[in-house]
Design an enzyme around this catalytic site. Structure first.
Site, PDB file in Angstrom:
ATOM      1  N   ARG A 144      -4.363  11.104  79.167  1.00  0.00           N
ATOM      2  CA  ARG A 144      -4.054  12.256  78.325  1.00  0.00           C
ATOM      3  C   ARG A 144      -5.210  12.638  77.400  1.00  0.00           C
ATOM      4  NH1 ARG A 144       0.949   9.551  78.708  1.00  0.00           N
ATOM      5  NH2 ARG A 144       2.733  10.870  79.213  1.00  0.00           N
TER       6      ARG A 144
ATOM      7  N   HIS B   8      -7.991   2.199  84.329  1.00  0.00           N
ATOM      8  CA  HIS B   8      -7.329   1.975  85.621  1.00  0.00           C
ATOM      9  C   HIS B   8      -8.245   1.188  86.562  1.00  0.00           C
ATOM     10  CE1 HIS B   8      -5.290   5.932  84.487  1.00  0.00           C
ATOM     11  NE2 HIS B   8      -4.276   5.111  84.623  1.00  0.00           N
TER      12      HIS B   8
ATOM     13  N   HIS C  69      -9.268   6.570  85.133  1.00  0.00           N
ATOM     14  CA  HIS C  69     -10.422   6.375  84.250  1.00  0.00           C
ATOM     15  C   HIS C  69     -10.778   4.897  84.337  1.00  0.00           C
ATOM     16  CE1 HIS C  69      -7.416   4.686  81.616  1.00  0.00           C
ATOM     17  NE2 HIS C  69      -6.753   5.838  81.598  1.00  0.00           N
TER      18      HIS C  69
ATOM     19  N   SER D 113      -7.405   6.964  78.131  1.00  0.00           N
ATOM     20  CA  SER D 113      -6.061   7.401  78.505  1.00  0.00           C
ATOM     21  C   SER D 113      -6.183   8.676  79.326  1.00  0.00           C
ATOM     22  CB  SER D 113      -5.240   7.676  77.235  1.00  0.00           C
ATOM     23  OG  SER D 113      -4.104   8.453  77.551  1.00  0.00           O
TER      24      SER D 113
ATOM     25  N   GLN E  20       5.182  -1.570  76.722  1.00  0.00           N
ATOM     26  CA  GLN E  20       5.525  -1.477  78.152  1.00  0.00           C
ATOM     27  C   GLN E  20       5.282  -2.816  78.854  1.00  0.00           C
ATOM     28  OE1 GLN E  20       4.294   2.030  80.626  1.00  0.00           O
ATOM     29  NE2 GLN E  20       2.782   0.607  81.407  1.00  0.00           N
TER      30      GLN E  20
ATOM     31  N   ASP F 255      -0.819  -0.345  76.659  1.00  0.00           N
ATOM     32  CA  ASP F 255       0.608  -0.016  76.552  1.00  0.00           C
ATOM     33  C   ASP F 255       1.367  -1.321  76.314  1.00  0.00           C
ATOM     34  OD1 ASP F 255       0.382   2.921  77.297  1.00  0.00           O
ATOM     35  OD2 ASP F 255      -0.639   1.943  78.952  1.00  0.00           O
TER      36      ASP F 255
ATOM     37  N   MET G 128      -0.071   6.246  87.153  1.00  0.00           N
ATOM     38  CA  MET G 128       0.331   7.649  87.297  1.00  0.00           C
ATOM     39  C   MET G 128      -0.892   8.513  87.614  1.00  0.00           C
ATOM     40  SD  MET G 128       3.513   8.236  84.753  1.00  0.00           S
ATOM     41  CE  MET G 128       2.593   8.550  83.268  1.00  0.00           C
ATOM     42  N   GLY G 129      -1.986   7.898  88.033  1.00  0.00           N
ATOM     43  CA  GLY G 129      -3.158   8.672  88.466  1.00  0.00           C
ATOM     44  C   GLY G 129      -4.024   9.156  87.319  1.00  0.00           C
TER      45      GLY G 129
HETATM   46  P1  AMP Z   1      -0.853   5.039  83.510  1.00  0.00           P
HETATM   47  O1  AMP Z   1      -1.501   5.677  84.702  1.00  0.00           O
HETATM   48  O2  AMP Z   1      -1.269   5.660  82.221  1.00  0.00           O
HETATM   49  O3  AMP Z   1       0.625   4.856  83.674  1.00  0.00           O
HETATM   50  O4  AMP Z   1      -1.462   3.572  83.429  1.00  0.00           O
HETATM   51  C1  AMP Z   1      -1.411   2.699  84.532  1.00  0.00           C
HETATM   52  C2  AMP Z   1      -1.780   1.315  84.066  1.00  0.00           C
HETATM   53  O5  AMP Z   1      -3.093   1.335  83.522  1.00  0.00           O
HETATM   54  C3  AMP Z   1      -0.849   0.788  82.958  1.00  0.00           C
HETATM   55  O6  AMP Z   1      -0.613  -0.602  83.176  1.00  0.00           O
HETATM   56  C4  AMP Z   1      -1.665   1.021  81.709  1.00  0.00           C
HETATM   57  O7  AMP Z   1      -1.350   0.128  80.656  1.00  0.00           O
HETATM   58  C5  AMP Z   1      -3.075   0.759  82.229  1.00  0.00           C
HETATM   59  N1  AMP Z   1      -4.066   1.408  81.384  1.00  0.00           N
HETATM   60  C6  AMP Z   1      -4.119   2.716  81.023  1.00  0.00           C
HETATM   61  N2  AMP Z   1      -5.154   2.933  80.177  1.00  0.00           N
HETATM   62  C7  AMP Z   1      -5.772   1.734  80.008  1.00  0.00           C
HETATM   63  C8  AMP Z   1      -6.900   1.299  79.240  1.00  0.00           C
HETATM   64  N3  AMP Z   1      -7.611   2.136  78.485  1.00  0.00           N
HETATM   65  N4  AMP Z   1      -7.250  -0.009  79.317  1.00  0.00           N
HETATM   66  C9  AMP Z   1      -6.531  -0.879  80.084  1.00  0.00           C
HETATM   67  N5  AMP Z   1      -5.457  -0.525  80.816  1.00  0.00           N
HETATM   68  C10 AMP Z   1      -5.072   0.751  80.782  1.00  0.00           C
END
Ligand code: AMP
Length: 284
Positions: free
Chosen positions: A188, A37, A34, A186, A154, A151, A30-31
């Site tokens: 957020r 990602h 960090h 994260s 998920q 997650d 979702m962009g």
């Molecule tokens: P999101 O953009 O938050 O939907 O995350 C996209 C993907 O990145 C998802 O598969 C998350 O589980 C993964 N992700 C987000 N934060 C982290 C993190 N700190 N370490 C590893 N994977 C992450």
């Protein structure tokens, strides 16, 4: 790195990469990128020959319209970071491209969607996640798709839907990337005020405390979690949940005797923080 806005553009690019004999990797996001990602993108670039990153703030998985409105967005910065991580194609569709008029189908993974985050956020959340991930897998038809262990629920739901719906893709779950003080990265986190940011690493400390207790021989998971709760309360964090659950079914685990997941969501007035760890260990 190219940017595709439509499914047709995406398919053209993927088809020609496939025609060139390349293995296709997908990293759904979702962009607001960090290091978490970027680690997924680098892993995808190592494992495949053509990496697609989807950047789509999926409205159907937000239970709180305020959270959706405030979700951080900066496509220019994200595109630059993705390019530097070795991504070949950024797929950044509009909501109308993903959900055209008449859209009516959803994917729901029973049982695994109910506890933990599902209980906190309501049934629409994981329905939204499962539906959009199924769509992205069908749009890209990757060989491999990469998700984060952060997650954990998920990830489990996605593994289940891929199995149940016979989607021909290999799912790889990558380790959680943390800040130096332990806070799981994260998108957020930027919304934490300084005080909440200062307290937040207690979540990782509580997870590691459970892991340490298990490593020292503790098998009573309720006792291990109860003991670690004091780390959170000392930091002024009141978790929405802090539980040891089966890493396969998400059923509560009282006595550790198989793959076990310890999951915490900490909430405070400004943001939610998720963290999960795999405290699995073989029975002794
Ligand atoms: P999101 O953009 O938050 O939907 O995350 C996209 C993907 O990145 C998802 O598969 C998350 O589980 C993964 N992700 C987000 N934060 C982290 C993190 N700190 N370490 C590893 N994977 C992450």
């Amino acid at each position: 790195m190219k940017i595709a806005r439509t499914i047709a553009e995406l398919r053209d690019a993927v088809l020609s990469a496939r025609g060139a004999g390349k293995r296709i990797g997908l990293v759904p996001t979702m962009g607001a990128f960090h290091e978490g990602h970027l680690a997924l993108m680098r892993r995808a670039a190592d494992a495949t020959g053509f990496v697609v990153v989807s950047l789509f703030v999926n409205p159907t998985q937000f239970n709180d319209p305020g959270d959706l409105a405030r979700y951080p967005r900066d496509e220019t910065r994200d595109a630059e970071l993705a390019r530097s991580a070795g991504v070949d194609l950024l797929f950044a569709p509009t909501p109308e491209e993903v959900y055209p008029p008449g859209f009516a189908t959803t994917v729901e993974v029973a049982r695994l969607s109910a506890p933990l985050e599902g209980a906190m956020r309501g049934p629409a959340h994981f329905r939204g996640v499962a539906t959009v991930v199924t769509k992205l897998l069908n749009m890209v038809q990757p060989d491999d798709a990469f998700f984060g262990q952060k997650d954990a629920q998920q990830a489990l739901i996605i593994e289940c839907l891929v199995r149940d719906l016979d989607i021909p893709v290999r799912i790889e779950i990558c380790p959680t990337v943390r800040e130096a003080d332990g806070l799981a990265m994260s998108s957020r986190n930027v919304r934490l005020d300084p005080e909440a940011r200062r307290r937040a690493p207690a979540i990782a400390r509580a997870l590691h405390d459970v892991e340490a207790r298990v490593a020292a021989g503790e098998r009573d998971m309720r006792r291990a979690v109860h003991a670690a709760k004091s780390i959170l309360s000392e930091a002024g964090i009141h978790p929405e949940y802090f539980e040891a659950v089966s890493a396969d079914t998400l059923d509560p685990v009282a006595h550790l005797d198989g793959r076990t997941l310890v999951a915490i969501a900490g909430s405070n007035c400004v943001a939610r923080i998720w963290a999960a760890t795999d405290a699995s260990s073989s029975p002794q």
